[in-house]
Design an enzyme around this catalytic site. Sequence first.
Site, short mmCIF file in Angstrom:
data_model
loop_
_atom_site.label_atom_id
_atom_site.label_comp_id
_atom_site.label_asym_id
_atom_site.label_seq_id
_atom_site.Cartn_x
_atom_site.Cartn_y
_atom_site.Cartn_z
N TYR A 305 0.81 -1.22 0.00
CA TYR A 305 0.00 0.00 0.00
C TYR A 305 0.85 1.27 0.00
O TYR A 305 0.41 2.32 -0.47
CB TYR A 305 -0.86 0.05 1.27
CG TYR A 305 -1.88 -1.03 1.43
CD1 TYR A 305 -2.93 -1.15 0.54
CD2 TYR A 305 -1.80 -1.92 2.49
CE1 TYR A 305 -3.89 -2.14 0.71
CE2 TYR A 305 -2.76 -2.91 2.66
CZ TYR A 305 -3.80 -3.02 1.77
OH TYR A 305 -4.74 -3.98 1.93
N THR A 341 -3.01 -6.26 -6.95
CA THR A 341 -2.85 -5.23 -5.93
C THR A 341 -3.16 -5.79 -4.55
O THR A 341 -3.84 -6.80 -4.41
CB THR A 341 -3.77 -4.03 -6.18
OG1 THR A 341 -5.12 -4.37 -5.80
CG2 THR A 341 -3.76 -3.59 -7.63
N ASP A 342 -2.70 -5.09 -3.54
CA ASP A 342 -3.15 -5.41 -2.19
C ASP A 342 -4.61 -5.00 -2.05
O ASP A 342 -5.18 -4.33 -2.92
CB ASP A 342 -2.28 -4.69 -1.15
CG ASP A 342 -2.11 -5.52 0.11
OD1 ASP A 342 -3.06 -6.24 0.47
OD2 ASP A 342 -1.04 -5.43 0.74
N TRP A 343 -5.23 -5.37 -0.98
CA TRP A 343 -6.68 -5.30 -0.84
C TRP A 343 -7.19 -3.87 -0.60
O TRP A 343 -6.69 -3.15 0.24
CB TRP A 343 -7.11 -6.20 0.32
CG TRP A 343 -7.53 -7.59 -0.04
CD1 TRP A 343 -8.56 -8.28 0.53
CD2 TRP A 343 -6.98 -8.49 -1.01
NE1 TRP A 343 -8.68 -9.54 -0.04
CE2 TRP A 343 -7.72 -9.69 -0.99
CE3 TRP A 343 -5.94 -8.38 -1.92
CZ2 TRP A 343 -7.46 -10.76 -1.82
CZ3 TRP A 343 -5.66 -9.45 -2.76
CH2 TRP A 343 -6.41 -10.62 -2.70
#
Length: 639
Positions: A305, A341-343
């Site tokens: 992030y 991508t990260d969440w």
Amino acid sequence: MSSRLLALLALSAWPLNGFCFSTPRGSKQPFLSYATSNNSSAPAYKDSSLCVNDRVEDLLQRMTLEEKAGQMFHAMLFMGPNGTLDEGSEAAFRNSTNFMLGDQFITHFNLVGDITDAKQSAEFYNLVQQRALETRLGIPITLSSDPRHHFTENIGTGFNAGRFSQWPETLGLAALRDVGLVQRFAEIAREEYLAVGLRAALHPQVDLSTEPRWARISGTFGEDSNLTAALLTAYIKGFQGEKFGSTSVSTVTKHFPGGGPMENGEDSHFTYGKNETYPGNNFNHHLIPFKAAVAVGARQMMPYYSRPIGTQYEPVGFSFNKEIVTDLLRNELGFEGVVVTDWGLITDTYIAGQYMPARAWGVEHLSELERAARILEAGCDQFGGETRPELIVQLVNEGVISEERINASVRKLLREKFILGLFDNPFVDPDAAARIVGNDYFTRLGNEAQRRSYTLLTNKNETLPLRNVGSETKFYIEGFNATLLQNRTYTVVDKPEDADYALLRLAAPYEPRPGGFESGFHAGSLEFSAEERARQETIYSKVPTIVDMMLDRPAAVPEVADQSVAMLASFGSSSEAFLDIIFGVAEPEGKLPYDLPRSNAAVEASKEDVPFDTKDPVFKFGHGLAYADRCGKTGCKTK
């Protein structure tokens, strides 16, 4: 090699690896002719005798824009009551499984929750898979998982082992320095994953723990870049196998380009932790593990992030950052796989009852639509933790993103499914799952690793092991159930002064944070409070005390080492494992995977991106004693 074959190779969408290369990169039509099935009643993409690339292109040209957009989202999957499909929850901002499969065309899911019944989990997976096959094109699901073979209970980082064999955290594997054991663990984890339908691992986490206060260290291999590179290589080989195919589990290496150097040790899940900083100009050092992952054939990568501060790169979140994803990861490091991508980068939501804004650090001002466009332009292929395919459709319809750009990502995602064999054999055997998951052999190896990974930090007067204490010995205990000692015929007392020994299982210090989600992250001070130090000192002064500290991140506790008669570090272990170490049934073999700093002040004076730079650490990387009867009166020398 003929000039025609060379031309075909140059136009190929994928490197040669035993699969066809007849479709040129970016082309809607195959290079020579459209693939046809031997079975005229079935579409070519369902014909297993055809080459993977031809099957991908056949399916891609049949898909609507909406079906393509659905592939680009990696959603959370919950099991409904008694193994039924989840009906969703408006209060929890969660769509039903039927809606995600049938209306949003999503086919990539991260399974949520502990697996306590392997057969039921396998049956649930088959139920979801059957529902997916009932859609227009019958694209099978790919089910993924955060780590679930350890002791983690933070839903933001992983799940408890449940029915699976239970092993120490990856820090514990790093403490053993055993490449072969890491690969064996990963092979066992792969067998258990496959048994219940898990085909993608949202790990390994290969960030370097150069900032000791960071709350995500427990999932790493520690502070040393070369050790991390060696162990992650074995880890990926174990999960993916010697050749990636129908018996593999795809790995997602994270968090590119290294999440360790968090400003002030805070985590970028949260607004106060959005910055990743490099005061030591040590950015490239954190790439070492990712270079090793690319070299061993990592299939997928996940950026973190954070936004980089004090570097040549634009200070925006890594998944929004074209300089990071395309220029660095793809062009410079040569990664050709899937970038997920990260969440939660697009949509605000609630997690465990806590409001969580989208982690769009550096681009908070952008709309949801603009954030999605920015992620695609950066070079990412899939959106983690989101269910917003309508945004992709809108971007294409409005001419902001081309359909060819969407095709490029969907090709990779579909190809992964084909190579994993999901189109040809999507179901699992629930009865076999019950036999395989957590079987006696896997469980025994996990239990042995828990014990071996214990790290003996101090052992004054050769206190350990307590091999010659009789049943009349009295113990004062904290941190585990008294019945475990009583079952070994020892007496447990309520007051330290009444005991012959005190046994304390302590969590490493942290400052509790509020919120249902945030509270799961152990962050802040590495020192115990003055009140807790005083409480422990009272115990140490009254009775010889043996301390086991669970080091999910480095702790600054010199007073514990000074005042206890023996101090052990553990990285995920049962209380039975602890007692086996104490009484000499098993012996500690671990070496510290990072330095243990002397104080918070020493950490604050160090640089977030530089390893091994806190002043005068209490114990250094590699410290670890052995029992005197094994290595002589002074114990084994550390390495």
